[in-house]
Design an enzyme around this catalytic site. Structure first.
Site: not given
Length: 409
Positions: A129, A142, A149, A153, A156, A210-211, A264-266, A341, A384
């Protein structure tokens, strides 16, 4: 009373020994279907060699490559017959030997807020996507870098889809070309690009499926094509690569790509980040921050963006906000606060508006910009953390997705 990080009850995770967080490149199918070579995605050197391979004299190969490059990346032309400044016999030879292929658009959805989501099909029948987000002063695409992936996470939706393979350079830059097709943003052959006015697609963020740093070479080459001053012509400052923290590749990104960096800290403790972003078990917060402190100088980047998804009762306390500003002290940075989200089967909830504002106030008082990202495209699952190929999403029930998240499967 808002829960602090110490009261967080983590989602059960698999044994790291049985499910390593590093990507095993040997498990990713590498062979693509046989067929004519695709000129889209080739570097300048590769395309020059492609000219020589079909009989263009070496002394002319660079010039012919430059002409072909312009047709593909400035004017978006994918029919060799239309490339009128190339000799007819050369155009015929190109058509016999090579293709100009971009991903196939399977579906196109438009959100109430104008966000566009494309489901595109690539070699092997796989799907990814791509999301275009229009804003008043820019248009951001994006882009995905992998099918699925490997990072799992836990917040996600994309992370609940198994990794299938890396995207090729052509499949990455092809997403940009597909979006420009849809936006009608290619100039006419011979038209000066400056005549078009402000671009609708002005920015790229590598924040899709993906990373990116687990597909470094293909991402690098695709972004070099996008930054090429005689091609798509996007400034490196308008390209942002988002990583979950693949520490060994961060310095390489600064030197070989030089784009803006988002992380992507979080979470503000290793215990919480180990659950939210499992790659933290390999490269913890301290190791990540050490690499990030060097990035702006190496890449000539102004600042690093810290992405921080706001999860109710998990990472959104005042103590978390205070720890965050202490951790990043000395790093030129801004902090994007992202309201979570939600997606079917998600084990988390979005932080309340009041909690997000209180968190942001602490960060602002410490001298860091902390804009709250406005969710875009939620009605079409384009926000996101919500991206996932439609075939994968459709074949799983909500219960199956929830069970996978709970078990780390």
């Amino acid at each position: 009373m808002t829960a602090t990080a110490t009261s967080f009850q983590p989602v059960p995770q698999p044994d790291p020994a049985k499910a390593p967080v590093t990507q095993d490149m040997l498990t990713i199918p590498r062979k693509l279907p046989d067929g004519p070579a695709n000129l889209v995605g080739m570097t300048r050197d590769q395309m020059r060699q492609a000219m020589i391979d079909i009989g263009v004299p070496e002394k002319q190969a660079k010039m012919r490559m430059g002409q072909l490059w312009q047709w593909i990346y400035v004017w978006g032309v994918r029919d060799f017959a239309l490339m009128t400044n190339l000799a007819k016999d050369l155009r015929a030879k190109l058509a016999e030997t090579y293709v100009l292929a971009v991903p196939e658009v399977v579906t196109r959805q438009v959100s109430e807020d104008g966000t566009r989501k494309y489901l595109v099909r690539i070699a092997g029948g796989h799907e990814v996507e791509v999301v275009y987000i229009p804003e008043t002063d820019r248009g951001t695409l994006c882009v995905s870098s992998q099918v699925g992936c490997t990072l799992t996470c836990s917040f996600c939706h994309t992370g609940t889809q198994k990794l299938v393979r890396n995207l090729t350079t052509a499949e990455i830059v092809g997403q940009v070309m597909v979006a420009r097709d849809d936006l009608g943003e290619w100039p006419h052959p011979g038209q000066d690009v400056s005549e078009l006015g402000p671009r609708r697609l002005s920015n790229i963020v590598l924040m899709g499926m993906g990373e990116p740093l687990y597909n470094f070479e293909n991402v690098r080459d695709a972004m070099k094509i996008c930054m090429d001053p005689e091609g798509i012509q996007l400034s490196r400052r308008r390209i942002t690569l988002s990583t979950s923290g693949i520490v060994p590749e961060i310095a390489r990104t600064a030197v070989e790509i030089g784009c803006q960096l988002a992380v992507s800290f979080h979470a503000t403790t290793d215990d919480v980040r180990n659950v939210l972003v499992p790659v933290n078990r390999k490269w913890n917060i301290e190791a990540l921050l050490t690499a990030l402190r060097e990035y702006p100088a190496l890449s000539n980047s102004e600042r690093i963006t810290f992405e921080y998804v706001m999860l109710r009762g998990v990472n959104d306390s005042d103590d978390d906000a205070r720890r965050l500003v202490e951790l990043i002290r000395g790093i030129p940075a801004k902090i994007n606060l992202i309201p979570f989200n939600e997606w079917p089967g998600s084990p988390y909830q979005r932080s309340t508006k009041a909690r997000i504002e209180a968190f942001g106030d602490i960060v602002n008082r410490a001298g860091y910009a902390s804009p709250v990202r406005r969710p875009r495209g939620e009605d079409i699952m384009a926000a996101c953390g919500q991206l996932k190929s439609a075939t994968e999403r459709a074949r799983k029930s909500r219960a199956q997705i929830a069970a996978e998240v709970a078990t780390g499967a």
